[in-house]
Every structure is written in structure tokens, then in C-alpha cells.
Scaffold this active site. Structure first.
Site, mmCIF file in Angstrom:
data_model
loop_
_atom_site.group_PDB
_atom_site.id
_atom_site.type_symbol
_atom_site.label_atom_id
_atom_site.label_comp_id
_atom_site.label_asym_id
_atom_site.label_seq_id
_atom_site.Cartn_x
_atom_site.Cartn_y
_atom_site.Cartn_z
ATOM 1 N N TRP A 91 0.831 -1.204 0.000
ATOM 2 C CA TRP A 91 0.000 0.000 0.000
ATOM 3 C C TRP A 91 0.865 1.253 0.000
ATOM 4 O O TRP A 91 0.531 2.243 -0.658
ATOM 5 C CB TRP A 91 -0.942 0.003 1.211
ATOM 6 C CG TRP A 91 -2.156 -0.853 1.009
ATOM 7 C CD1 TRP A 91 -2.261 -1.954 0.204
ATOM 8 C CD2 TRP A 91 -3.442 -0.666 1.608
ATOM 9 N NE1 TRP A 91 -3.533 -2.472 0.279
ATOM 10 C CE2 TRP A 91 -4.278 -1.712 1.121
ATOM 11 C CE3 TRP A 91 -3.959 0.254 2.507
ATOM 12 C CZ2 TRP A 91 -5.616 -1.828 1.520
ATOM 13 C CZ3 TRP A 91 -5.288 0.130 2.901
ATOM 14 C CH2 TRP A 91 -6.109 -0.896 2.415
ATOM 15 N N ASP A 112 3.960 -0.800 11.430
ATOM 16 C CA ASP A 112 3.608 -2.210 11.524
ATOM 17 C C ASP A 112 4.480 -2.874 12.578
ATOM 18 O O ASP A 112 5.633 -2.479 12.797
ATOM 19 C CB ASP A 112 3.789 -2.934 10.185
ATOM 20 C CG ASP A 112 2.923 -4.190 10.096
ATOM 21 O OD1 ASP A 112 1.934 -4.164 9.340
ATOM 22 O OD2 ASP A 112 3.213 -5.178 10.806
ATOM 23 N N LYS A 192 -10.058 -2.151 6.720
ATOM 24 C CA LYS A 192 -10.506 -3.511 6.432
ATOM 25 C C LYS A 192 -11.529 -3.951 7.474
ATOM 26 O O LYS A 192 -11.357 -3.726 8.676
ATOM 27 C CB LYS A 192 -9.325 -4.475 6.435
ATOM 28 C CG LYS A 192 -9.708 -5.925 6.135
ATOM 29 C CD LYS A 192 -8.545 -6.858 6.305
ATOM 30 C CE LYS A 192 -7.511 -6.678 5.227
ATOM 31 N NZ LYS A 192 -6.411 -7.665 5.338
#
Length: 239
Positions: A91, A112, A192
Site C-alpha cells: 500500500w 507495523d 478492512k
């Protein structure tokens, strides 16, 4: 429009079309389970996997973001974007192509728990977004308000649908809370979720905070996957 030698094509959005290739069949072998053989077979026959390799994307998930952005157009040159759960970096790669931070002064910050190899034009933080210190570090790296907050975060699957749904919704809610703190008026939020959509409480809050809220399943999202994305645009800010 780019064309590979096999005849498949990728548009600006990264959609993959072209002639059907002969399917590859993978047999079980010593040390390979039936499930691993099925996974390998799916990878070998997935046109998005092949196109991701051809274009240098780190994962096929890059096409999900490019297809969503083709519809909603929030990755504009010079924009400031936060990518939550950015590993392995697909992304961020799409964001770099569309925002062009090295040319426009745009900012892209990814975070992350899994280390991510450097990407030119992206500030990467190796940290769990759910830790207490993460929001402050992201804001410092961003250096100002954001035009978009993106979340492709997902907890490890347990195999229990209700538990998996609760876990991913918890991540989406945390991402939304952060987005409310950093987005500019008019900004966008993408997260998501799983099939069945967004929980009513979060959906109602999103509709209060944004002018338009939609559920989207981009073509690059596998048909047998329960994932979807909630896309909210037109952040109301101080209205």
C-alpha cells in the site's frame, strides 16, 4: 497502460485483465500438505500475484488500494497519508506512485509490528499500532494533519468467525479513533472489515464524522475471502 509479454494488462488502477493462461496444478509431495499445495496452486494461478511481481509490488494487496483509490481519488499528489498495518509495504508503494512525495512534499507514514524494508519517500515505524506510544509517534512523524488514514490491519485468524470479526472490528475502531484526531476536513478513512460489514455503532459514528460512507470489495480481493473495506470520505472535522 503497461503490457507484459503474456498479454495481461494493468490500468492506472492496477486492475489485471488479459487472456486466460493454462491453469497450473500442484500435487502434494513429501513435506507438502494438501492445504499448502492448494495455497501454492492458487498463488501460481493468480494473475494479481504475477502482475505484482512484474510491477515490483511487494504484495498483491497493492492492487486493492489502487482499485479503491481509482473510485474515490484520495491519493492526490502532495497528500499526507498514514498507513496502519503497512507490512510488507504494497500500500505504501501505491501511495508513493500517486502522491509522489519526493517531488511534491507529500508525506507517507507507515507503521507495523513486522519490520518493513525501506521505501523511498516513506517514513516507516516498527511498532504495534495498538501500543500506547504509537499514536504520538505517528503524529510526530506526520508533522501535521493527514489527508487520508488507511488501515489494512488484521489480527491472526483463529478459525472462529465471531472471534475474528470482533478482533478486526476492534482494530477498525482504533484506526477510526486515530483518524478523527489527525484528519483534515474533507479527509478520507479506509479500513478492512469482514463480510457482514461494519458494526452498527462504528458505522453510525462514521456517518456522523464523514459525508459519505460505503462498503467496497475491490476486484483484487479474492472472491472466497471474507474481507471488505469501509471507505469514508469528506471528513467533517470541526463542523
Amino acid at each position: 497502460m503497461a503490457r507484459d509479454k503474456g498479454g495481461s494488462r494493468s490500468t492506472r488502477g492496477g486492475g489485471v485483465t488479459g487472456r486466460r493462461e493454462a491453469a497450473v496444478r500442484v500435487k502434494t509431495a513429501r513435506g507438502r500438505t494438501v492445504s499448502s499445495a492448494r495455497w501454492l496452486e492458487r498463488q501460481l494461478n493468480d494473475p494479481y500475484v504475477h502482475e505484482a511481481k512484474r510491477l515490483g509490488y511487494r504484495s498483491r494487496a497493492a492492487f486493492k488500494l489502487s482499485e479503491i483509490d481509482d473510485q474515490f481519488r484520495f491519493l492526490r499528489p502532495g497528500a499526507a497519508v498514514v498507513d496502519l498495518g503497512c507490512a510488507p509495504g504494497g500500500w505504501c508503494q501505491v501511495a508513493v506512485q500517486r502522491i509522489r512525495p519526493l517531488e511534491t512534499g507529500g508525506r507517507i507514514v507507515g507503521i507495523d509490528l513486522t519490520p518493513v524494508e525501506p521505501i523511498a519517500g516513506v517514513t516507516l515505524l516498527h511498532q504495534d499500532f495498538m501500543s500506547d506510544e504509537a499514536p504520538a509517534r505517528l503524529k510526530e512523524a506526520l508533522g501535521g494533519p493527514a489527508d487520508a488514514v488507511l488501515s489494512d490491519m488484521a489480527a491472526p485468524a483463529t478459525g472462529h468467525p465471531q472471534t475474528d470479526h470482533l478482533r478486526i472490528m476492534g482494530l477498525a475502531e482504533a484506526a477510526h479513533d486515530f483518524a478523527r484526531e489527525v484528519l483534515k476536513p474533507g479527509g478520507a478513512f479506509v479500513a478492512k472489515v469482514l463480510r457482514g460489514g461494519t458494526e452498527r455503532a462504528l458505522l453510525e459514528q462514521l456517518k456522523r464524522d464523514f459525508r459519505v460512507v460505503k462498503h467496497v470489495k475491490p476486484p483484487a480481493s479474492r472472491a472466497d475471502s471474507a474481507e471488505m473495506f469501509v471507505v469514508a470520505t469528506g471528513f467533517r472535522g470541526g463542523e
